[in-house]
Scaffold this motif. Structure first.
Motif, PDB file in Angstrom:
ATOM      1  N   ARG A  79       0.898  -1.091  -0.063  1.00 60.80           N
ATOM      2  CA  ARG A  79      -0.114   0.151   0.116  1.00 60.80           C
ATOM      3  C   ARG A  79       1.059   1.304   0.095  1.00 60.80           C
ATOM      4  O   ARG A  79       1.956   1.151   0.743  1.00 60.80           O
ATOM      5  CB  ARG A  79      -1.019   0.078   1.193  1.00 60.80           C
ATOM      6  CG  ARG A  79      -1.848  -1.186   1.126  1.00 60.80           C
ATOM      7  CD  ARG A  79      -3.010  -1.009   2.049  1.00 60.80           C
ATOM      8  NE  ARG A  79      -3.788  -2.235   2.255  1.00 60.80           N
ATOM      9  CZ  ARG A  79      -4.723  -2.607   1.321  1.00 60.80           C
ATOM     10  NH1 ARG A  79      -4.861  -2.026   0.315  1.00 60.80           N
ATOM     11  NH2 ARG A  79      -5.225  -3.639   1.532  1.00 60.80           N
ATOM     12  N   TYR A  80       0.406   2.271  -0.745  1.00 61.88           N
ATOM     13  CA  TYR A  80       1.271   3.496  -0.855  1.00 61.88           C
ATOM     14  C   TYR A  80       0.271   4.634  -0.430  1.00 61.88           C
ATOM     15  O   TYR A  80      -0.931   4.674  -0.542  1.00 61.88           O
ATOM     16  CB  TYR A  80       1.522   3.803  -2.295  1.00 61.88           C
ATOM     17  CG  TYR A  80       2.587   2.642  -2.949  1.00 61.88           C
ATOM     18  CD1 TYR A  80       3.911   3.105  -2.846  1.00 61.88           C
ATOM     19  CD2 TYR A  80       2.094   1.635  -3.304  1.00 61.88           C
ATOM     20  CE1 TYR A  80       4.932   2.398  -3.183  1.00 61.88           C
ATOM     21  CE2 TYR A  80       3.112   0.610  -3.776  1.00 61.88           C
ATOM     22  CZ  TYR A  80       4.398   0.869  -3.541  1.00 61.88           C
ATOM     23  OH  TYR A  80       5.364  -0.058  -4.000  1.00 61.88           O
ATOM     24  N   VAL A  86       3.817   2.438   2.464  1.00 62.53           N
ATOM     25  CA  VAL A  86       3.391   2.530   3.949  1.00 62.53           C
ATOM     26  C   VAL A  86       2.863   1.237   4.747  1.00 62.53           C
ATOM     27  O   VAL A  86       2.939   1.099   5.984  1.00 62.53           O
ATOM     28  CB  VAL A  86       2.210   3.321   4.191  1.00 62.53           C
ATOM     29  CG1 VAL A  86       2.719   4.872   3.786  1.00 62.53           C
ATOM     30  CG2 VAL A  86       1.057   2.924   3.464  1.00 62.53           C
ATOM     31  N   GLY A  87       2.635   0.152   3.986  1.00 62.38           N
ATOM     32  CA  GLY A  87       2.534  -1.219   4.673  1.00 62.38           C
ATOM     33  C   GLY A  87       2.403  -2.362   3.545  1.00 62.38           C
ATOM     34  O   GLY A  87       2.270  -2.161   2.335  1.00 62.38           O
ATOM     35  N   GLY A 106      -4.707 -13.407   5.923  1.00 53.88           N
ATOM     36  CA  GLY A 106      -3.576 -12.088   5.546  1.00 53.88           C
ATOM     37  C   GLY A 106      -3.010 -11.367   6.767  1.00 53.88           C
ATOM     38  O   GLY A 106      -3.795 -11.259   7.771  1.00 53.88           O
ATOM     39  N   ILE A 107      -1.836 -11.189   6.564  1.00 52.77           N
ATOM     40  CA  ILE A 107      -1.402 -10.395   7.728  1.00 52.77           C
ATOM     41  C   ILE A 107      -0.624  -9.251   7.203  1.00 52.77           C
ATOM     42  O   ILE A 107      -0.339  -9.010   6.213  1.00 52.77           O
ATOM     43  CB  ILE A 107      -0.169 -10.975   8.650  1.00 52.77           C
ATOM     44  CG1 ILE A 107       0.876 -11.702   7.522  1.00 52.77           C
ATOM     45  CG2 ILE A 107      -0.629 -12.165   9.397  1.00 52.77           C
ATOM     46  CD1 ILE A 107       2.143 -12.493   8.231  1.00 52.77           C
ATOM     47  N   GLN A 108      -0.770  -7.903   8.100  1.00 53.58           N
ATOM     48  CA  GLN A 108      -0.165  -6.614   7.916  1.00 53.58           C
ATOM     49  C   GLN A 108       1.392  -6.811   8.535  1.00 53.58           C
ATOM     50  O   GLN A 108       1.709  -6.850   9.701  1.00 53.58           O
ATOM     51  CB  GLN A 108      -0.816  -5.469   8.387  1.00 53.58           C
ATOM     52  CG  GLN A 108      -2.384  -5.683   7.956  1.00 53.58           C
ATOM     53  CD  GLN A 108      -2.356  -5.122   6.394  1.00 53.58           C
ATOM     54  OE1 GLN A 108      -1.906  -4.504   5.947  1.00 53.58           O
ATOM     55  NE2 GLN A 108      -3.423  -5.813   5.800  1.00 53.58           N
ATOM     56  N   VAL A 109       2.351  -6.318   7.629  1.00 52.07           N
ATOM     57  CA  VAL A 109       3.577  -5.856   8.183  1.00 52.07           C
ATOM     58  C   VAL A 109       3.891  -4.510   7.829  1.00 52.07           C
ATOM     59  O   VAL A 109       3.484  -4.055   6.784  1.00 52.07           O
ATOM     60  CB  VAL A 109       4.654  -7.256   7.686  1.00 52.07           C
ATOM     61  CG1 VAL A 109       4.226  -8.330   8.467  1.00 52.07           C
ATOM     62  CG2 VAL A 109       4.884  -7.107   6.383  1.00 52.07           C
TER      63      VAL A 109
END
Length: 147
Positions: A79-80, A86-87, A106-109
């Motif tokens: 993601r921008y 940004v992620g 899904g995991i966010q890093v």
């Protein structure tokens, strides 16, 4: 994670029930973790367990299986914001060899975390995510009464 019994399959030998396979699914509130699977119980155990107890066994089944599942990173979504990354969302699948349990999610890093971690480390984070989510119980909302 909320677990539901989807179906049961009773096996017979010469007209006598000999075992029950319980098919289940589970998901968390955000739907970022989903699991499906099946486990075996004896006829005697099946007869004495409530649906809620069968669902709790499903939770235990997924937690146990996730410890030895094969996890694969299937895709990443960066993601921008204003031209800056940004992620990263890491989407994964997990399954055991006999296909009696499978998961996806899904995991966010962070971008730094994504750049620093190997695929193997991301796959391990996916395993930890499923175990953590499956360990959480979710309250089932009451259905509103019909007027």
């Amino acid at each position: 994670m909320r677990f539901e019994v989807r179906s049961t399959f009773t096996r017979y030998d010469q007209g006598v029930p000999i075992g029950v396979e319980v098919n289940h699914s589970g998901y968390n509130e955000s739907r970022k973790a989903n699991c499906n699977g099946s486990y075996q119980v004896s006829v005697e155990e099946f007869d004495r367990l409530t649906v809620e107890e069968l669902q709790e066994k499903a939770r235990e089944h997924i937690i146990t299986e996730a410890r030895t599942m094969i996890f694969e990173v299937r895709s990443t979504l960066t993601r921008y914001d204003q031209g800056q990354a940004v992620g990263v969302e890491v989407n994964y699948v997990g399954y055991n060899e006999n296909r009696k349990a499978n998961c996806n999610g899904g995991i966010q890093v962070t971008v730094d975390e994504f750049n620093d971690l190997s695929i193997e480390q991301l796959q391990e984070k996916a395993r930890e995510h499923i175990i953590e989510e499956a360990s959480k119980t979710e309250e089932v909302p009451e259905k509103p009464e019909a007027e």
